[in-house]
Design an enzyme around this catalytic site. Sequence first.
Site, PDB file in Angstrom:
ATOM      1  N   HIS A 235       0.701  -1.364  -0.133  1.00  0.00           N
ATOM      2  CA  HIS A 235       0.066  -0.107  -0.037  1.00  0.00           C
ATOM      3  C   HIS A 235       0.850   1.208  -0.100  1.00  0.00           C
ATOM      4  O   HIS A 235       0.432   2.263  -0.558  1.00  0.00           O
ATOM      5  CB  HIS A 235      -1.024  -0.067   1.255  1.00  0.00           C
ATOM      6  CG  HIS A 235      -1.974  -1.121   0.929  1.00  0.00           C
ATOM      7  ND1 HIS A 235      -2.607  -1.888   2.217  1.00  0.00           N
ATOM      8  CD2 HIS A 235      -2.531  -1.768   0.103  1.00  0.00           C
ATOM      9  CE1 HIS A 235      -3.394  -2.549   1.674  1.00  0.00           C
ATOM     10  NE2 HIS A 235      -3.265  -2.565   0.621  1.00  0.00           N
TER      11      HIS A 235
ATOM     12  N   ASP B 137      -3.601  -8.361  -7.072  1.00  0.00           N
ATOM     13  CA  ASP B 137      -2.993  -8.936  -5.687  1.00  0.00           C
ATOM     14  C   ASP B 137      -4.096 -10.236  -5.579  1.00  0.00           C
ATOM     15  O   ASP B 137      -4.730  -9.991  -4.678  1.00  0.00           O
ATOM     16  CB  ASP B 137      -3.679  -7.564  -4.877  1.00  0.00           C
ATOM     17  CG  ASP B 137      -3.319  -8.070  -3.508  1.00  0.00           C
ATOM     18  OD1 ASP B 137      -2.506  -8.966  -3.174  1.00  0.00           O
ATOM     19  OD2 ASP B 137      -4.016  -7.075  -2.753  1.00  0.00           O
TER      20      ASP B 137
ATOM     21  N   ASP C 261     -14.909 -12.576 -12.173  1.00  0.00           N
ATOM     22  CA  ASP C 261     -13.451 -12.689 -12.212  1.00  0.00           C
ATOM     23  C   ASP C 261     -12.533 -11.684 -12.771  1.00  0.00           C
ATOM     24  O   ASP C 261     -12.796 -10.978 -13.477  1.00  0.00           O
ATOM     25  CB  ASP C 261     -12.909 -13.748 -12.951  1.00  0.00           C
ATOM     26  CG  ASP C 261     -11.603 -14.213 -13.432  1.00  0.00           C
ATOM     27  OD1 ASP C 261     -11.127 -15.080 -12.711  1.00  0.00           O
ATOM     28  OD2 ASP C 261     -11.002 -13.586 -14.279  1.00  0.00           O
ATOM     29  N   GLY C 262     -11.442 -11.077 -11.781  1.00  0.00           N
ATOM     30  CA  GLY C 262     -10.728  -9.952 -12.052  1.00  0.00           C
ATOM     31  C   GLY C 262     -10.417 -10.209 -13.371  1.00  0.00           C
ATOM     32  O   GLY C 262      -9.990  -8.909 -14.032  1.00  0.00           O
TER      33      GLY C 262
ATOM     34  N   SER D  99      -6.559  -1.364  -0.725  1.00  0.00           N
ATOM     35  CA  SER D  99      -6.241  -0.665  -1.922  1.00  0.00           C
ATOM     36  C   SER D  99      -7.301   0.342  -2.784  1.00  0.00           C
ATOM     37  O   SER D  99      -6.912   1.337  -3.167  1.00  0.00           O
ATOM     38  CB  SER D  99      -5.401  -1.633  -2.900  1.00  0.00           C
ATOM     39  OG  SER D  99      -6.223  -2.779  -3.031  1.00  0.00           O
TER      40      SER D  99
ATOM     41  N   GLU E  32     -14.117  -8.115  -7.792  1.00  0.00           N
ATOM     42  CA  GLU E  32     -14.349  -8.944  -6.766  1.00  0.00           C
ATOM     43  C   GLU E  32     -15.216 -10.075  -6.968  1.00  0.00           C
ATOM     44  O   GLU E  32     -16.525  -9.953  -7.207  1.00  0.00           O
ATOM     45  CB  GLU E  32     -14.619  -8.096  -5.422  1.00  0.00           C
ATOM     46  CG  GLU E  32     -14.679  -9.116  -4.070  1.00  0.00           C
ATOM     47  CD  GLU E  32     -13.258  -9.793  -3.954  1.00  0.00           C
ATOM     48  OE1 GLU E  32     -13.265 -11.038  -3.746  1.00  0.00           O
ATOM     49  OE2 GLU E  32     -12.366  -9.318  -3.951  1.00  0.00           O
TER      50      GLU E  32
ATOM     51  N   HIS F  38      -8.519  -7.925  -7.707  1.00  0.00           N
ATOM     52  CA  HIS F  38      -8.920  -8.596  -6.321  1.00  0.00           C
ATOM     53  C   HIS F  38      -9.082  -7.531  -5.414  1.00  0.00           C
ATOM     54  O   HIS F  38      -8.329  -7.143  -4.588  1.00  0.00           O
ATOM     55  CB  HIS F  38      -7.902  -9.670  -5.961  1.00  0.00           C
ATOM     56  CG  HIS F  38      -7.640 -10.837  -7.024  1.00  0.00           C
ATOM     57  ND1 HIS F  38      -6.914 -10.715  -8.057  1.00  0.00           N
ATOM     58  CD2 HIS F  38      -8.055 -12.070  -6.981  1.00  0.00           C
ATOM     59  CE1 HIS F  38      -6.733 -11.680  -8.840  1.00  0.00           C
ATOM     60  NE2 HIS F  38      -7.320 -12.330  -8.096  1.00  0.00           N
TER      61      HIS F  38
END
Length: 260
Positions: free
Chosen positions: A19, A162, A141-142, A99, A117, A42
């Site tokens: 971060h 991530d 799905d990201g 984030s 997400e 994510h």
Amino acid sequence: MLSYQHLYHAGCIADVHKHAALSIVLSKLAGKGKALHYMETHAGRGVYDLTAPEAEKTGEAREGILKVLEKGQWPKKHPYFHTIRETKKKFGTDYYPGSPEIAHCLLRPNDHLHLMELHPGEFFALKSNMRARNIHLHHQDGYKGVLALSPPENQRGLVLIDPSYEIKSEYNAAADFILALHDKWAEAVIILWYPLLKDDRHKEMCATLEKTELPKFRREEIIFADRNAVRGMYGSGLIYINLPAGIEDTLTQSSKLQQL
């Protein structure tokens, strides 16, 4: 994986590493230029209550961000700490920005956040926590979601990757996604986070990305535990692609503050 919930690990030292770096890069990108498209594969729930039973069960925040704040070694003007202060004002003194909230704090009203997400519970919390006209939430799905949106019209943006890395295939999936994304959106700034574990699962992924000679490539790792004395993570890694110029020294200084 749909079993992973970041609340157990929110505010850990790996979060601090990730971060702090994200804040530096976003501050640079948002300082000037056309509207920015920020995308996450994510996203999690956006913000985290560090007094929640899940967070207190692991105690990782006590060894991470809470210890960092107690020591007070970081520059007060660091953008990461700006986002922490703003999150506490908005949500409460025990809350920590994930984030998505970091991006929301640092970006401009004309910038756009696209948050992916897949976990139903996390997405429900994300909808409750992240509300603004320039925030776009995607329950999917990201990797598929980001690729579908790429490239944005002005081709200016940052993608944060991530995943949970709960299964070995996630490492190869992350590398494959980055290569596919770069083919579609060559201008995108990309940040990939990965854990350092005893089995060194990350090495093949990193080697794959390094040998492709992606532009403005940077890899950095911090060690925060003795690998022989812990069962889980002993360090944290970040890979950057198309890293904006002029922030290398700032990233290095931030990393040094987190080393073992």
